[in-house]
Design an enzyme around this catalytic site. Structure first.
Site, mmCIF file in Angstrom:
data_model
loop_
_atom_site.group_PDB
_atom_site.id
_atom_site.type_symbol
_atom_site.label_atom_id
_atom_site.label_comp_id
_atom_site.label_asym_id
_atom_site.label_seq_id
_atom_site.Cartn_x
_atom_site.Cartn_y
_atom_site.Cartn_z
ATOM 1 C CG ASN A 185 -9.836 -25.905 50.588
ATOM 2 O OD1 ASN A 185 -8.925 -25.379 49.969
ATOM 3 N ND2 ASN A 185 -9.970 -27.220 50.663
ATOM 4 C CB ALA A 193 -18.293 -26.203 53.402
ATOM 5 C CG HIS A 225 -17.298 -24.911 58.568
ATOM 6 N ND1 HIS A 225 -17.970 -25.641 57.623
ATOM 7 C CD2 HIS A 225 -16.050 -25.412 58.617
ATOM 8 C CE1 HIS A 225 -17.151 -26.546 57.119
ATOM 9 N NE2 HIS A 225 -15.981 -26.443 57.702
#
Ligand SMILES: NC(=O)c1ccc[n+]([C@@H]2O[C@H](COP(=O)([O-])OP(=O)(O)OC[C@H]3O[C@@H](n4cnc5c(N)ncnc54)[C@H](O)[C@@H]3O)[C@@H](O)[C@H]2O)c1
Length: 267
Positions: free
Chosen positions: A189, A124, A219
């Protein structure tokens, strides 16, 4: 034509199978599926017409060229060694497993001895090209803000059943990547993947922020070091089936497979 075995038939496993069949059907064939929930394996098997296997060892015995893990860190730890010994390369999404130093060093050594590869796709996030170049040049400090809705974070062991505010933004965790994956095993992760590519799980800083009303998973990565500095921000839509996950992570596996089968590949 290369063969692929898929472990995990949840939200990302479904997207990966669809991506392979829709975009890479001349390069790859899915030879088998496995999920610890037989209903999930059966549903994806019906949808894709790929055979579902009743046990991990039966799936791994197919000796596919690539075993794709889209399940959990526990599943990755269970399959990694056998898959490599059977001659398969691994493509993994549950990168958090590598925060366990014993597992990480053991499996790295085993892959080296067997001349096999373990691929960690960008998932991601992104920016692994600049991370690797920066590490090759010198020292790098890395940090990541993981910004999600309270609904996407609730249920994590760290929160111990606590409900997060539906009105106030809150930084609910600050620590390193190793601590973060224990606290939020289904959410960070990406932080472990970042740490593996840069300063390691002990030295990579992680902040988890709950933002009520946030529709996307964001993120924000900050890198600073001998090369200079970089800021990378990625906002992606959560998976429809699993708000803790992002659909783009599945397509990072498709991108990895494309790179592996192309004459020209990107980092
Ligand atoms: N690297 C990244 O950027 C990134 C991004 C999103 C998700 N992830 C990780 O990818 C993995 C899959 O995510 P998802 O959204 O598809 O999750 P999901 O919960 O929708 O699906 C996971 C599937 O794995 C199955 N499973 C659980 N334990 C298993 C085992 N031991 N053996 C076989 N199957 C097992 C479950 O039954 C489920 O069907 C998770 O670990 C998630 O944290 C990584």
């Amino acid at each position: 034509m290369k063969t692929v075995a898929l472990v995990g038939c949840g939200s990302l496993g479904g997207n990966i199978a669809g991506g392979i069949q829709g975009q890479l059907n001349r390069e790859y064939k899915i030879v088998g599926l496995y999920d610890s929930n037989p209903a999930a394996a059966l549903a994806l098997s019906r949808q894709t017409e790929c055979p579902a296997y009743g046990s991990l060892s039966a799936l791994l015995e197919l000796k596919a060229d690539y075993v794709i893990e889209a399940a959990t860190s526990g599943a990755l730890k269970e399959i990694a060694s056998q898959a490599l010994r059977n001659g398969s390369d691994l493509i993994v999404l549950s990168a958090g497993a590598f925060a366990d130093e014993g597992f990480a060093s053991g499996i790295r050594e085993e892959a080296g001895k067997l001349n096999r590869r373990i691929y960690i796709p960008s998932g991601a996030i992104g920016g692994f090209d600049i991370m690797q170049a920066a590490m090759a040049l010198g020292q790098v400090e890395a940090s990541i803000y993981n910004i999600k809705s309270p609904e996407a974070l609730e249920g994590a062991p760290y929160l111990k059943g606590r409900q997060l505010s539906r009105t106030e933004k809150e930084t609910i965790f600050t620590g390193n990547a190793r601590e973060a994956i224990e606290a939020f095993p289904k959410n960070v992760n990406v932080a472990v993947a970042l740490s593996l590519a840069t300063a390691g799980p002990e030295k990579t800083k992680v902040m988890v922020v709950s933002v009520p009303g946030s529709k996307m998973n964001t993120h924000r990565i900050e890198l600073a070091g001998d090369f200079g500095s970089a800021s990378i921000e990625i906002s992606s839509w959560p998976s429809l089936e699993n708000p803790k996950s992002s659909e783009i992570a599945a397509y990072s596996v498709i991108a990895k497979l494309k790179n592996l089968s192309s004459a020209i590949s990107f980092c």
